[in-house]
Design an enzyme around this catalytic site. Sequence first.
Site, PDB file in Angstrom:
ATOM      1  N   ASP A  39       0.747  -1.325   0.151  1.00 41.85           N
ATOM      2  CA  ASP A  39      -0.026   0.148   0.378  1.00 41.85           C
ATOM      3  C   ASP A  39       0.839   1.282  -0.172  1.00 41.85           C
ATOM      4  O   ASP A  39       0.266   2.172   0.117  1.00 41.85           O
ATOM      5  CB  ASP A  39      -1.063  -0.287   0.519  1.00 41.85           C
ATOM      6  CG  ASP A  39      -0.385   0.109   2.001  1.00 41.85           C
ATOM      7  OD1 ASP A  39       0.776   0.316   2.935  1.00 41.85           O
ATOM      8  OD2 ASP A  39      -1.151  -0.007   3.582  1.00 41.85           O
ATOM      9  N   GLY A  40       2.345   1.425  -0.002  1.00 42.19           N
ATOM     10  CA  GLY A  40       2.608   2.248  -0.120  1.00 42.19           C
ATOM     11  C   GLY A  40       3.245   2.525   1.495  1.00 42.19           C
ATOM     12  O   GLY A  40       4.755   3.783   1.230  1.00 42.19           O
ATOM     13  N   ARG A  97      11.247  26.236  -3.559  1.00 43.69           N
ATOM     14  CA  ARG A  97      10.316  27.095  -4.520  1.00 43.69           C
ATOM     15  C   ARG A  97       9.151  27.738  -4.147  1.00 43.69           C
ATOM     16  O   ARG A  97       9.009  28.636  -4.210  1.00 43.69           O
ATOM     17  CB  ARG A  97       9.893  26.452  -5.874  1.00 43.69           C
ATOM     18  CG  ARG A  97      11.634  26.197  -6.678  1.00 43.69           C
ATOM     19  CD  ARG A  97      10.971  25.513  -7.948  1.00 43.69           C
ATOM     20  NE  ARG A  97      10.487  24.221  -8.028  1.00 43.69           N
ATOM     21  CZ  ARG A  97       9.801  23.561  -8.990  1.00 43.69           C
ATOM     22  NH1 ARG A  97      10.117  23.985 -10.232  1.00 43.69           N
ATOM     23  NH2 ARG A  97       9.849  22.248  -9.333  1.00 43.69           N
ATOM     24  N   LYS A 194      13.097  36.614 -18.147  1.00 45.94           N
ATOM     25  CA  LYS A 194      12.283  35.718 -17.881  1.00 45.94           C
ATOM     26  C   LYS A 194      10.572  36.320 -16.538  1.00 45.94           C
ATOM     27  O   LYS A 194      10.739  36.456 -16.024  1.00 45.94           O
ATOM     28  CB  LYS A 194      12.071  34.080 -16.999  1.00 45.94           C
ATOM     29  CG  LYS A 194      11.066  33.051 -16.794  1.00 45.94           C
ATOM     30  CD  LYS A 194      11.789  31.601 -16.609  1.00 45.94           C
ATOM     31  CE  LYS A 194      11.412  31.620 -15.280  1.00 45.94           C
ATOM     32  NZ  LYS A 194      11.734  30.248 -14.645  1.00 45.94           N
ATOM     33  N   ARG A 196       7.092  34.762 -14.940  1.00 41.62           N
ATOM     34  CA  ARG A 196       5.798  34.333 -14.612  1.00 41.62           C
ATOM     35  C   ARG A 196       4.933  34.197 -13.915  1.00 41.62           C
ATOM     36  O   ARG A 196       5.257  35.036 -13.673  1.00 41.62           O
ATOM     37  CB  ARG A 196       7.125  32.646 -13.879  1.00 41.62           C
ATOM     38  CG  ARG A 196       6.044  32.292 -13.956  1.00 41.62           C
ATOM     39  CD  ARG A 196       6.319  30.749 -12.834  1.00 41.62           C
ATOM     40  NE  ARG A 196       8.194  29.975 -12.853  1.00 41.62           N
ATOM     41  CZ  ARG A 196       7.828  28.976 -13.502  1.00 41.62           C
ATOM     42  NH1 ARG A 196       6.260  28.164 -13.884  1.00 41.62           N
ATOM     43  NH2 ARG A 196       8.550  28.361 -13.758  1.00 41.62           N
ATOM     44  N   ASP A 221      20.789  25.669 -14.934  1.00 46.41           N
ATOM     45  CA  ASP A 221      19.654  25.890 -14.797  1.00 46.41           C
ATOM     46  C   ASP A 221      20.381  25.811 -13.583  1.00 46.41           C
ATOM     47  O   ASP A 221      21.352  24.091 -13.061  1.00 46.41           O
ATOM     48  CB  ASP A 221      18.901  25.981 -15.469  1.00 46.41           C
ATOM     49  CG  ASP A 221      17.087  26.949 -14.603  1.00 46.41           C
ATOM     50  OD1 ASP A 221      17.419  27.846 -13.664  1.00 46.41           O
ATOM     51  OD2 ASP A 221      16.419  27.185 -15.010  1.00 46.41           O
ATOM     52  N   SER A 225      12.356  20.739 -14.478  1.00 45.17           N
ATOM     53  CA  SER A 225      11.815  19.996 -13.818  1.00 45.17           C
ATOM     54  C   SER A 225      10.109  20.016 -15.104  1.00 45.17           C
ATOM     55  O   SER A 225      10.555  18.478 -15.682  1.00 45.17           O
ATOM     56  CB  SER A 225      10.602  21.389 -12.840  1.00 45.17           C
ATOM     57  OG  SER A 225       9.375  20.620 -12.343  1.00 45.17           O
TER      58      SER A 225
HETATM   59  C1  R5P Z   1      12.849  28.873 -11.548  1.00 42.24           C
HETATM   60  O1  R5P Z   1      12.867  29.817 -10.757  1.00 42.24           O
HETATM   61  C2  R5P Z   1      13.932  27.893 -11.540  1.00 42.24           C
HETATM   62  O2  R5P Z   1      15.515  28.361 -11.585  1.00 42.24           O
HETATM   63  C3  R5P Z   1      13.715  26.681 -13.106  1.00 42.24           C
HETATM   64  O3  R5P Z   1      14.343  28.503 -13.928  1.00 42.24           O
HETATM   65  C4  R5P Z   1      11.738  26.200 -12.750  1.00 42.24           C
HETATM   66  O4  R5P Z   1      12.017  25.908 -11.219  1.00 42.24           O
HETATM   67  C5  R5P Z   1      12.155  24.855 -13.937  1.00 42.24           C
HETATM   68  O5  R5P Z   1      11.207  24.498 -13.370  1.00 42.24           O
HETATM   69  P1  R5P Z   1      10.739  24.238 -15.054  1.00 42.24           P
HETATM   70  O6  R5P Z   1      12.042  23.094 -15.245  1.00 42.24           O
HETATM   71  O7  R5P Z   1       9.692  23.358 -14.894  1.00 42.24           O
HETATM   72  O8  R5P Z   1      10.396  25.309 -16.015  1.00 42.24           O
END
Ligand code: R5P
Length: 297
Positions: A39-40, A97, A194, A196, A221, A225
């Site tokens: 079950d993990g 984050r 950038k 976001r 970087d 993710s």
């Molecule tokens: C953001 O501020 C981080 O430095 C990475 O650029 C970010 O977390 C990367 O996430 P993803 O691959 O989802 O764009």
Amino acid sequence: MSNQDFVILPGPSSISFARSMAKQMGCDIADLEFKEFPDGENYFRIVSDVKGKRVLLVQTLSPPVDHHLVQLLLLAKKLSETGAFVYAICPYLGYARQHREYLSGEVVSLKVVGQLMASMGVKRLVTVDIHNVEGLGLFTFPAFSVSAIPFLADYTLSKEDLSEAVIVSPDFGSSARVETFAKLVNRPYCVFEKERNRVTGEVKIKPPPLKLKGATAYIVDDMISTGGTIVKAANVLNEYEVKEVIAICVHPVLTINSVEKMSKAGVSKLIASNTIETEYSKVDVSKAVVDHLKLLG
Ligand code: R5P
């Protein structure tokens, strides 16, 4: 304090990283029985006698983050109850984050993670390239972040032809790391702006005025993710007719199709550290943690 005063307990998510640390430090690895039930749920039994020892509990908080966090908490609790002094060594610190309330009502997840660790008896934390050093201030015990960048730079210098290289930071958040990396490999660098949207998650990049045509672009970087940030940067670089795009990161989180997405965007190679153990984790950065522990000695 000598290395012999430390004992290493490899958590299930960081077996190789922990073994590499033990080899460099010449210290014992604690004996652990571990199984996961169907079950993990996790079962742990710490077999070695760790009473009075400084135990380095090595457990990266990679996906599945909550599962790995609970494993760390279970082990930390038993170690501290047994009378060990517990260091949490989290090569990748999940939840880093969310170190701030960006929008009213948001949970400051990293603060909660720190509180959970403290209440389970963790006395020190060492991580690698925390997303934002401000996050270290959320812990109620000493917390440190060491850098993998010199190791990634050394690897890149030894394996890549950097004669036409330009180093690219995909956003301002990574600019300090990228500047360090660029200086270590002795190549020019630029920073992409950038933006976001914190509600929709949409990311836009504006390129700076810099000659990129024909260059080999290395995007550096802290983490990859979804790959969205790298893809956007690669798209801009391709508009500028670069010869090749290579991605370098400390933490290869690499969720849902991220590698395929980057590959489709023309990223030819991915170089990553072993804070998360993947097929791209070519650069062992455990020495950064070991060197830090020696300094504490
Ligand atoms: C953001 O501020 C981080 O430095 C990475 O650029 C970010 O977390 C990367 O996430 P993803 O691959 O989802 O764009």
